[in-house]
Design a protein around this motif. Structure first.
Motif, PDB file in Angstrom:
ATOM      1  N   ARG A  24       0.830  -1.217   0.000  1.00 22.57           N
ATOM      2  CA  ARG A  24       0.000   0.000   0.000  1.00 22.57           C
ATOM      3  C   ARG A  24       0.858   1.258   0.000  1.00 22.57           C
ATOM      4  NH1 ARG A  24      -5.456  -1.289   3.403  1.00 22.57           N
ATOM      5  NH2 ARG A  24      -5.769   0.922   2.971  1.00 22.57           N
ATOM      6  N   VAL A  25       1.890   1.260   0.827  1.00 25.13           N
ATOM      7  CA  VAL A  25       2.773   2.433   0.854  1.00 25.13           C
ATOM      8  C   VAL A  25       3.401   2.629  -0.522  1.00 25.13           C
ATOM      9  CG1 VAL A  25       4.917   3.380   1.776  1.00 25.13           C
ATOM     10  CG2 VAL A  25       3.269   2.302   3.316  1.00 25.13           C
ATOM     11  N   ILE A  28       0.808   3.930  -3.124  1.00 31.50           N
ATOM     12  CA  ILE A  28       0.478   5.344  -2.908  1.00 31.50           C
ATOM     13  C   ILE A  28       1.645   6.231  -3.344  1.00 31.50           C
ATOM     14  CG2 ILE A  28       0.092   7.066  -1.096  1.00 31.50           C
ATOM     15  CD1 ILE A  28      -2.385   5.656  -1.264  1.00 31.50           C
ATOM     16  N   ASN A  29       2.849   5.792  -3.043  1.00 34.39           N
ATOM     17  CA  ASN A  29       4.008   6.598  -3.424  1.00 34.39           C
ATOM     18  C   ASN A  29       4.209   6.624  -4.943  1.00 34.39           C
ATOM     19  OD1 ASN A  29       4.568   7.463  -0.872  1.00 34.39           O
ATOM     20  ND2 ASN A  29       6.135   5.916  -0.449  1.00 34.39           N
ATOM     21  N   TYR A  32       1.860   9.050  -6.256  1.00 36.80           N
ATOM     22  CA  TYR A  32       2.325  10.413  -5.989  1.00 36.80           C
ATOM     23  C   TYR A  32       3.356  10.839  -7.036  1.00 36.80           C
ATOM     24  CZ  TYR A  32       4.511  14.322  -3.560  1.00 36.80           C
ATOM     25  OH  TYR A  32       5.017  15.555  -3.241  1.00 36.80           O
ATOM     26  N   ASP A  33       4.287   9.934  -7.332  1.00 37.54           N
ATOM     27  CA  ASP A  33       5.313  10.262  -8.332  1.00 37.54           C
ATOM     28  C   ASP A  33       4.697  10.459  -9.715  1.00 37.54           C
ATOM     29  OD1 ASP A  33       7.294  10.129  -6.445  1.00 37.54           O
ATOM     30  OD2 ASP A  33       7.787   8.030  -6.848  1.00 37.54           O
ATOM     31  N   ILE A  57     -11.695  -3.827  -7.984  1.00 35.87           N
ATOM     32  CA  ILE A  57     -11.842  -2.375  -8.132  1.00 35.87           C
ATOM     33  C   ILE A  57     -11.957  -1.702  -6.764  1.00 35.87           C
ATOM     34  CG2 ILE A  57     -13.396  -0.583  -9.016  1.00 35.87           C
ATOM     35  CD1 ILE A  57     -14.022  -2.771 -11.263  1.00 35.87           C
ATOM     36  N   GLN A  58     -12.690  -2.362  -5.853  1.00 33.38           N
ATOM     37  CA  GLN A  58     -12.775  -1.804  -4.491  1.00 33.38           C
ATOM     38  C   GLN A  58     -11.390  -1.770  -3.849  1.00 33.38           C
ATOM     39  OE1 GLN A  58     -16.648  -0.671  -4.383  1.00 33.38           O
ATOM     40  NE2 GLN A  58     -15.448  -0.567  -2.522  1.00 33.38           N
ATOM     41  N   HIS A  61      -9.300   1.075  -5.090  1.00 33.25           N
ATOM     42  CA  HIS A  61      -9.683   2.373  -4.529  1.00 33.25           C
ATOM     43  C   HIS A  61      -9.388   2.462  -3.038  1.00 33.25           C
ATOM     44  CE1 HIS A  61     -11.592   2.645  -8.411  1.00 33.25           C
ATOM     45  NE2 HIS A  61     -11.784   3.925  -8.206  1.00 33.25           N
ATOM     46  N   GLU A  62      -9.222   1.313  -2.413  1.00 35.01           N
ATOM     47  CA  GLU A  62      -8.903   1.288  -0.987  1.00 35.01           C
ATOM     48  C   GLU A  62      -7.390   1.423  -0.793  1.00 35.01           C
ATOM     49  OE1 GLU A  62     -11.082   0.764   1.586  1.00 35.01           O
ATOM     50  OE2 GLU A  62      -9.531   0.641   3.133  1.00 35.01           O
ATOM     51  N   ASP A  65      -4.920   6.078  -3.701  1.00 40.31           N
ATOM     52  CA  ASP A  65      -5.639   7.283  -3.312  1.00 40.31           C
ATOM     53  C   ASP A  65      -6.757   7.523  -4.325  1.00 40.31           C
ATOM     54  OD1 ASP A  65      -6.556   9.788  -2.649  1.00 40.31           O
ATOM     55  OD2 ASP A  65      -4.564  10.529  -2.099  1.00 40.31           O
ATOM     56  N   ALA A  66      -7.987   7.249  -3.886  1.00 38.69           N
ATOM     57  CA  ALA A  66      -9.127   7.304  -4.806  1.00 38.69           C
ATOM     58  C   ALA A  66      -9.296   8.691  -5.419  1.00 38.69           C
ATOM     59  CB  ALA A  66     -10.412   6.895  -4.083  1.00 38.69           C
ATOM     60  N   ARG A  67      -8.727   9.705  -4.756  1.00 37.32           N
ATOM     61  CA  ARG A  67      -8.881  11.058  -5.292  1.00 37.32           C
ATOM     62  C   ARG A  67      -8.153  11.227  -6.616  1.00 37.32           C
ATOM     63  NH1 ARG A  67      -6.817  14.418  -0.258  1.00 37.32           N
ATOM     64  NH2 ARG A  67      -5.289  12.740  -0.372  1.00 37.32           N
ATOM     65  N   TYR A  68      -7.154  10.384  -6.852  1.00 36.92           N
ATOM     66  CA  TYR A  68      -6.385  10.541  -8.087  1.00 36.92           C
ATOM     67  C   TYR A  68      -6.615   9.387  -9.061  1.00 36.92           C
ATOM     68  CZ  TYR A  68      -4.566  14.301  -5.383  1.00 36.92           C
ATOM     69  OH  TYR A  68      -4.497  15.440  -4.625  1.00 36.92           O
ATOM     70  N   ILE A  73     -17.411   3.782 -15.358  1.00 35.37           N
ATOM     71  CA  ILE A  73     -18.118   2.510 -15.293  1.00 35.37           C
ATOM     72  C   ILE A  73     -18.873   2.180 -16.581  1.00 35.37           C
ATOM     73  CG2 ILE A  73     -19.764   1.166 -13.940  1.00 35.37           C
ATOM     74  CD1 ILE A  73     -17.477   1.839 -12.230  1.00 35.37           C
TER      75      ILE A  73
END
Lengths: 488, 488
Positions: A24-25, A28-29, A32-33, A57-58, A61-62, A65-68, A73
């Motif tokens: 997960r880390v 996410i990283n 970010y890059d 898919i869940q 998004h979990e 970062d679902a914002r990006y 659908i």
């Protein structure tokens, strides 16, 4: 391909839990890059296992970062989508550089679904697969990272799962009517799925098949594949596609065949103009009523008279029936996507005529000649363009392309004349004169373009334009003929 | 207003012909200069004279360069438009700086049409007029040149024209079924038209009424009004709207009322989280089925935990039911339009929840405090925002706004903790520390924002967030309550 995906591999809860935090880390990283990267990520998640696919898919998004994530659908097409070519809905939401576009089901599942339900026959299915290959190729060539996952569940496992869910109150709500519908056609769909996977499997864009019946294996496999692809692409840009070696091939000198001596008297012109414009007025009213849209492309030498020709077309039409799109430098949003995106987003609704004053052919004309596009970029553009226009004509659109041809002397005379015009927009700059030095390069580019992108359903018309009257009536005539044919 | 427009003025054919060439050159040149201007032109052409209006629009496209007009006719709304607030179709096609957007009929004719046909009552009509005023005000304040033309024809002249056309084979095709329909309600519409014109007449955005029954007067009046407005605006930018004098008004210190000592034990949190997420899962499934969409706004101090709260919401939902939009710097296409455009273009389809991580409130928060917006810009933003959100709730959308509140000590502690995080996206920069110096300015801005933009249908929730568990459950609870209310 599907059977190989199902392995006896097992992962314990503990093993999964041990791997999760680090993954997960890293995910996410990587995300970010990606934000400052100069490419986009297109993530296709499809499959014959609806529940398994949803869980993947869940998880995505979990864990990310679902914002990006821009997730799409594709419910039933909207009325605006139904009026455009099928792939319009995929093009319109193409992610910009730095973003991940998640396409759920999308072109892959749709193709199989329509084939299984008998909405398209074998030929149409094959044609669709070709469009898919070209679409994915377009994105890859543009530098996108394209990742395709197919979540598969063996038929007997699907049956077991649905029966179990039916009995179990806690999970029964997760099974919807549609799951039983999917089950009914699951077996029948397998051969088409195999065909799809094989036909769209390429070295640069392979499928990753996930075993839907084995959640922990499935999830880890998904997350690790995604992560390593992201990290690798972030670390090293793929090598630029190599351009084909300098072509020895000569294309017919189509421009030399254009008879530039043709001319019309003022009287003949007035008569013909009136006749053709009256025809066009009637035809475009019918096109509106019948919902037939058209896409016209105007290219030509500077000062060849594109604007004047376009005006003679629009004069004859109701304003609501056409839109003219002049092509200038792309905007920022356009620059961070495939170069065809800006044209896809303009496609007209039913019944409208869209007129491009310059077009996607800039890629193989000015961008080629002036070196704004790399050789591999303009060389592959012919295939991209042919596929693009085929999708328009397959949707029933009328596509007609016009090259307005004048010779270098006529151009010079018009430049001189423009120096006296009261219209600022016609002011001639040094650049206009400089462009004349590349005349022969442009001739070669036009001849290759005409040879490689003329199609019976989307022809090039080489219009002699030394005489403006001749050019205008000839374009109107060709346009009316094409419209008439399409409306019959 | 209408009767004054009908004058005995006459212009001969010769006089018209003498004026035409000069006007056309000037119009084209003004259009050319506009291309590099830093404002857009919104040209509304509406009227009770359909044929006259069409002729004006044809003239516009004939005399100006149609390639640089973006003309919108607004046929029956598409399914995508029907799922959004009424003005979405006008916002989505807003012209960028340097372009002319031609709106035909549009909000003016629609309002009258719906009122005449009895689709809206007097109150709804008045409300609509208020939205129109605010919309035009938004555009003007953003620097747009807004020009409004109403083409009017007296009832008796309309009758005469239609009867004449019926007899005359040459022009009968121009009269369509709809013209007779318009004629039937023409008289009845007049009082509503007068109301519309008066209610939306302002000093900075007056109506120009054209006499449809007098084509040459009408056309010259249209062309000259348009030309002089363009030339004047190109020559001199309008003075910046003056900001209100520094306000003496004190707003209640709403933030001081937030009890930051509230906290939840781990066990209570786990229990409540599960309960609220289960509620939310059911409610959002129902929202999808019922086509009820929502718009959530998350604002708060840096490190207040917006991302964590949003994750607790999306965890409970199917991916297809939500979209998260993080607000960062605007793109080029967004910068050349009104600042609300980028939010309008994101509005969700029926049944979807749209979650803004930061939002249009940036205008009255960071842009105000850091001086990125001029005082007049952020001061008028409150009205603009209230109108925007009202349109969402009137369309049936659920609008809920959350401010996550922490104190300065808690923020400092979180900054320190983040220095050890393995997540790159949480890295703290010098700027984050610098922002802390403006804490009191932000408090004042938040208090004013809450006081001026809280509405019963679109409330602000001030969420104590020193304890993350408390914040998450409280947001979930408020959200579920709002959804439940909307779904009943």
């Amino acid at each position: 391909m599907l059977e190989h995906a199902i392995q006896a591999l097992k992962i314990s809860k503990e093993e999964f839990a041990a791997q999760e935090p680090g993954l997960r880390v890293d995910l996410i990283n990587a995300q970010y890059d990606l934000k400052s990267a100069d490419f986009s990520v297109v993530l296709l998640i499809a499959g014959d296992d609806r529940l398994g696919g949803n869980e993947v898919i869940q998880l995505l998004h979990e864990w990310m970062d679902a914002r990006y994530l821009e997730t799409h659908i594709f419910r039933a097409p909207s009325s605006e989508e139904l009026e455009r070519p099928r792939f319009w809905r995929y093009w319109r939401v193409l992610p910009p550089h730095g973003k991940i576009g998640v396409y759920v089901g999308a072109w892959a599942l749709n193709a199989v679904g329509e084939r299984v339900r008998g909405e398209i026959d074998g030929d149409a299915f094959a044609q669709r697969l070709a469009h898919i290959r070209q679409f994915e190729q377009d994105l890859l060539a543009d530098g996108a990272l394209v990742l395709k996952f197919w979540v598969h569940i063996p038929h007997k496992d699907l049956k077991k799962r649905l029966k179990k869910a039916k009995k179990d109150d806690d999970t029964s709500w997760r099974v919807e009517e549609i799951d039983w519908q999917v089950y009914e056609i699951h077996d029948k769909a397998m051969p088409y799925i195999e065909t799809l996977l094989e036909a769209t499997e390429t070295e640069s864009c392979p499928w990753c098949v996930l075993d839907g019946s084995n959640p922990r294996v499935r999830d880890l496999s998904f997350a690790k594949t995604l992560l390593s692809a992201l990290q690798q692409r972030l670390a090293t840009a793929p090598p630029l596609p190599s351009a084909a070696p300098e072509l020895v091939q000569e294309y017919p000198d189509a421009l030399a065949q254009v008879d530039l001596t043709q001319a019309l008297t003022k009287e003949d012109y007035a008569r013909q103009l009136e006749k053709h414009q009256a025809r066009l007025a009637k035809l475009t009213r019918r096109a509106r009523e019948d919902g037939v849209s058209s896409v016209l492309v105007f290219e030509g030498w500077d000062a060849a008279g594109k604007g004047g020709v376009i005006r003679r077309i629009t004069q004859a039409m109701a304003v609501r029936d056409y839109r003219v799109v002049p092509i200038a430098a792309p905007t920022e949003e356009e620059r961070v996507r495939h170069y065809l995106w800006r044209f896809w987003r303009q496609l007209p609704p039913a019944g409208q005529m869209l007129i491009f004053d310059r077009s996607w052919y800039g890629r193989v004309l000015v961008e080629r000649v002036e070196g704004f596009a790399r050789p591999d970029e303009w060389q592959r553009a012919y295939d991209e363009i042919v596929d693009f226009e085929s999708q328009l004509t397959e949707r029933g659109m009328v596509v007609q392309k016009f090259w307005l041809h004048i010779d270098a002397d006529e151009q010079l005379a018009r430049f001189k004349a423009r120096e006296k015009t009261p219209y600022k927009k016609y002011k001639i700059t040094d650049e206009d004169y400089r462009n004349r030095e590349r005349w022969d390069d442009y001739v070669a580019a036009v001849n290759e373009m005409v040879a490689r992108t003329s199609m019976p359903s989307a022809p090039w018309h080489l219009i002699p334009a030394n005489d403006k009257r001749q050019a205008r009536t000839q374009v109107l005539d060709a346009l009316c003929t094409a419209l008439k044919k399409a409306l019959n």
